[in-house]
Design an enzyme around this catalytic site. Structure first.
Site, mmCIF file in Angstrom:
data_model
loop_
_atom_site.group_PDB
_atom_site.id
_atom_site.type_symbol
_atom_site.label_atom_id
_atom_site.label_comp_id
_atom_site.label_asym_id
_atom_site.label_seq_id
_atom_site.Cartn_x
_atom_site.Cartn_y
_atom_site.Cartn_z
ATOM 1 N N ASN A 112 46.396 66.499 20.051
ATOM 2 C CA ASN A 112 45.616 66.956 18.898
ATOM 3 C C ASN A 112 44.226 66.304 18.807
ATOM 4 O O ASN A 112 43.635 66.233 17.737
ATOM 5 C CB ASN A 112 46.424 66.828 17.605
ATOM 6 C CG ASN A 112 46.817 65.406 17.299
ATOM 7 O OD1 ASN A 112 46.425 64.487 18.010
ATOM 8 N ND2 ASN A 112 47.568 65.216 16.237
ATOM 9 N N GLU A 168 42.796 48.865 11.813
ATOM 10 C CA GLU A 168 42.615 49.591 13.083
ATOM 11 C C GLU A 168 41.260 49.263 13.716
ATOM 12 O O GLU A 168 41.152 49.155 14.943
ATOM 13 C CB GLU A 168 42.746 51.098 12.844
ATOM 14 C CG GLU A 168 44.169 51.512 12.505
ATOM 15 C CD GLU A 168 44.335 53.000 12.271
ATOM 16 O OE1 GLU A 168 45.471 53.417 11.970
ATOM 17 O OE2 GLU A 168 43.341 53.757 12.379
ATOM 18 N N LYS A 186 40.991 61.469 21.736
ATOM 19 C CA LYS A 186 42.151 61.272 22.605
ATOM 20 C C LYS A 186 41.885 61.851 24.001
ATOM 21 O O LYS A 186 40.913 62.594 24.202
ATOM 22 C CB LYS A 186 43.380 61.933 21.950
ATOM 23 C CG LYS A 186 43.746 61.322 20.587
ATOM 24 C CD LYS A 186 45.038 61.928 20.035
ATOM 25 C CE LYS A 186 45.401 61.325 18.692
ATOM 26 N NZ LYS A 186 46.724 61.796 18.202
ATOM 27 N N HIS A 243 42.196 60.915 16.589
ATOM 28 C CA HIS A 243 42.902 60.047 15.635
ATOM 29 C C HIS A 243 41.916 59.648 14.552
ATOM 30 O O HIS A 243 40.732 59.456 14.827
ATOM 31 C CB HIS A 243 43.409 58.778 16.327
ATOM 32 C CG HIS A 243 43.849 57.729 15.332
ATOM 33 N ND1 HIS A 243 45.113 57.711 14.791
ATOM 34 C CD2 HIS A 243 43.155 56.720 14.734
ATOM 35 C CE1 HIS A 243 45.185 56.718 13.901
ATOM 36 N NE2 HIS A 243 44.016 56.099 13.851
ATOM 37 N N TYR A 256 50.085 52.078 17.741
ATOM 38 C CA TYR A 256 50.957 53.045 17.065
ATOM 39 C C TYR A 256 52.286 52.424 16.626
ATOM 40 O O TYR A 256 53.260 53.144 16.421
ATOM 41 C CB TYR A 256 51.211 54.246 17.980
ATOM 42 C CG TYR A 256 50.085 55.267 17.977
ATOM 43 C CD1 TYR A 256 49.753 55.960 16.809
ATOM 44 C CD2 TYR A 256 49.368 55.564 19.130
ATOM 45 C CE1 TYR A 256 48.736 56.907 16.796
ATOM 46 C CE2 TYR A 256 48.335 56.516 19.117
ATOM 47 C CZ TYR A 256 48.038 57.176 17.947
ATOM 48 O OH TYR A 256 47.035 58.117 17.930
HETATM 49 P P1 IDP Z 1 47.811 61.825 12.228
HETATM 50 O O1 IDP Z 1 47.292 61.586 13.639
HETATM 51 O O2 IDP Z 1 47.343 63.141 11.677
HETATM 52 O O3 IDP Z 1 47.507 60.677 11.300
HETATM 53 P P2 IDP Z 1 50.547 60.842 12.290
HETATM 54 O O4 IDP Z 1 51.653 61.357 11.445
HETATM 55 O O5 IDP Z 1 49.981 59.504 11.945
HETATM 56 O O6 IDP Z 1 49.399 61.960 12.337
HETATM 57 O O7 IDP Z 1 51.075 60.810 13.779
HETATM 58 C C1 IDP Z 1 50.367 60.146 14.800
HETATM 59 C C2 IDP Z 1 50.309 61.025 16.018
HETATM 60 O O8 IDP Z 1 51.611 61.210 16.533
HETATM 61 C C3 IDP Z 1 49.794 62.455 15.760
HETATM 62 O O9 IDP Z 1 48.391 62.549 15.793
HETATM 63 C C4 IDP Z 1 50.429 63.220 16.890
HETATM 64 O O10 IDP Z 1 49.676 63.074 18.098
HETATM 65 C C5 IDP Z 1 51.759 62.524 17.057
HETATM 66 N N1 IDP Z 1 52.807 63.231 16.311
HETATM 67 C C6 IDP Z 1 53.020 63.210 14.979
HETATM 68 N N2 IDP Z 1 54.061 63.984 14.637
HETATM 69 C C7 IDP Z 1 54.525 64.507 15.783
HETATM 70 C C8 IDP Z 1 55.621 65.377 16.107
HETATM 71 O O11 IDP Z 1 56.363 65.852 15.236
HETATM 72 N N3 IDP Z 1 55.771 65.688 17.422
HETATM 73 C C9 IDP Z 1 54.964 65.185 18.399
HETATM 74 N N4 IDP Z 1 53.934 64.364 18.150
HETATM 75 C C10 IDP Z 1 53.716 64.019 16.862
HETATM 76 MG MG MG Z 2 48.162 58.722 11.312
#
Ligand code: IDP
Ligand code: MG
Length: 145
Positions: free
Chosen positions: A114, A128, A11, A117, A51
Site C-alpha cells: 500500500n 517513529e 514502501k 506508511h 512494526y
Molecule cells: P496503516 O499503515 O494504514 O497505519 P496499520 O493497521 O497500522 O495500517 O497496518 C500496518 C500495515 O500492515 C499496513 O499498512 C499494511 O501494509 C499491513 N496490513 C494491515 N492490515 C493488513 C491485513 O489485513 N492484511 C495484510 N496486511 C495488512
Molecule cells: Mg499504522
C-alpha cells in the site's frame, strides 16, 4: 492547529513503480515539507522493531518481508496538522477503500503493498521519527508558515 512532524515511509512498491517524486509532490502541494529524507534498505531487525506493535497480527511476517524486499524512503514531514493531514493524503490502509485522489488510491495495488506508511498519532510520530532519525539529521525550513 499547530506545526507538527510525522514519519512518512515510501514502501518498496513505491520505489519499484518509480513514484517517489509524485508522492513527495503530493505532500508539498498540501503544505507538508520534507525536513529529513533518506533512502535505506531496512534490515529484518529494523523492520520488526518498527512494526513491533503488529507483532501478534497474522500479517506481521509478510509485512516485515515486504518492507525489506527493497529500499524504502524514510521522511520526516513538517507542517500544520502534519500527522492527520498526512493520513488524509495517504488514504485508507486498504487501497480498495481509499478515497479518490489519495496516494493509496492512485498508486497502491493491495492492502499488503500500500505504498506509504504514516504515523497515526502525535505520540507515535515522535517515537517513529526517533526510531530512524537523529535530531541533527532534521532540517526545518526557515520559511515554514
Ligand atoms: P496503516 O499503515 O494504514 O497505519 P496499520 O493497521 O497500522 O495500517 O497496518 C500496518 C500495515 O500492515 C499496513 O499498512 C499494511 O501494509 C499491513 N496490513 C494491515 N492490515 C493488513 C491485513 O489485513 N492484511 C495484510 N496486511 C495488512
Ligand atoms: Mg499504522
Amino acid at each position: 492547529m499547530a506545526i507538527e512532524r510525522t514519519l512518512s515511509i515510501i514502501k518498496p512498491d513505491g520505489l519499484e513503480k518509480g513514484v517517489i517524486g509524485k508522492i513527495i509532490s503530493r505532500f508539498e502541494e498540501k503544505g507538508l515539507k520534507p525536513v529529513a529524507i533518506r533512502l535505506q534498505q531496512l534490515s529484518q531487525k529494523e523492520a520488526e522493531g518498527f512494526y513491533a506493535v503488529h507483532k501478534a497480527r497474522p500479517f506481521f511476517k509478510d509485512l516485515v518481508q515486504f518492507m525489506i524486499s527493497g529500499p524504502v524512503v524514510l521522511m520526516v514531514l513538517e507542517g500544520e496538522n502534519a500527522v492527520l493531514g498526512n493520513r488524509d493524503i495517504m488514504g485508507a490502509t486498504n487501497p480498495a477503500q481509499a478515497a479518490a485522489g489519495t496516494i493509496r488510491k492512485d498508486f497502491a495495488t493491495s492492502i499488503d503493498k500500500n505504498t506509504v506508511h504514516g504515523s497515526d498519532s502525535l505520540e507515535n510520530a515522535k517515537n517513529e521519527i526517533a526510531y530512524f532519525f537523529r535530531e541533527t539529521e532534521i532540517q526545518p525550513y526557515p520559511y515554514q508558515k
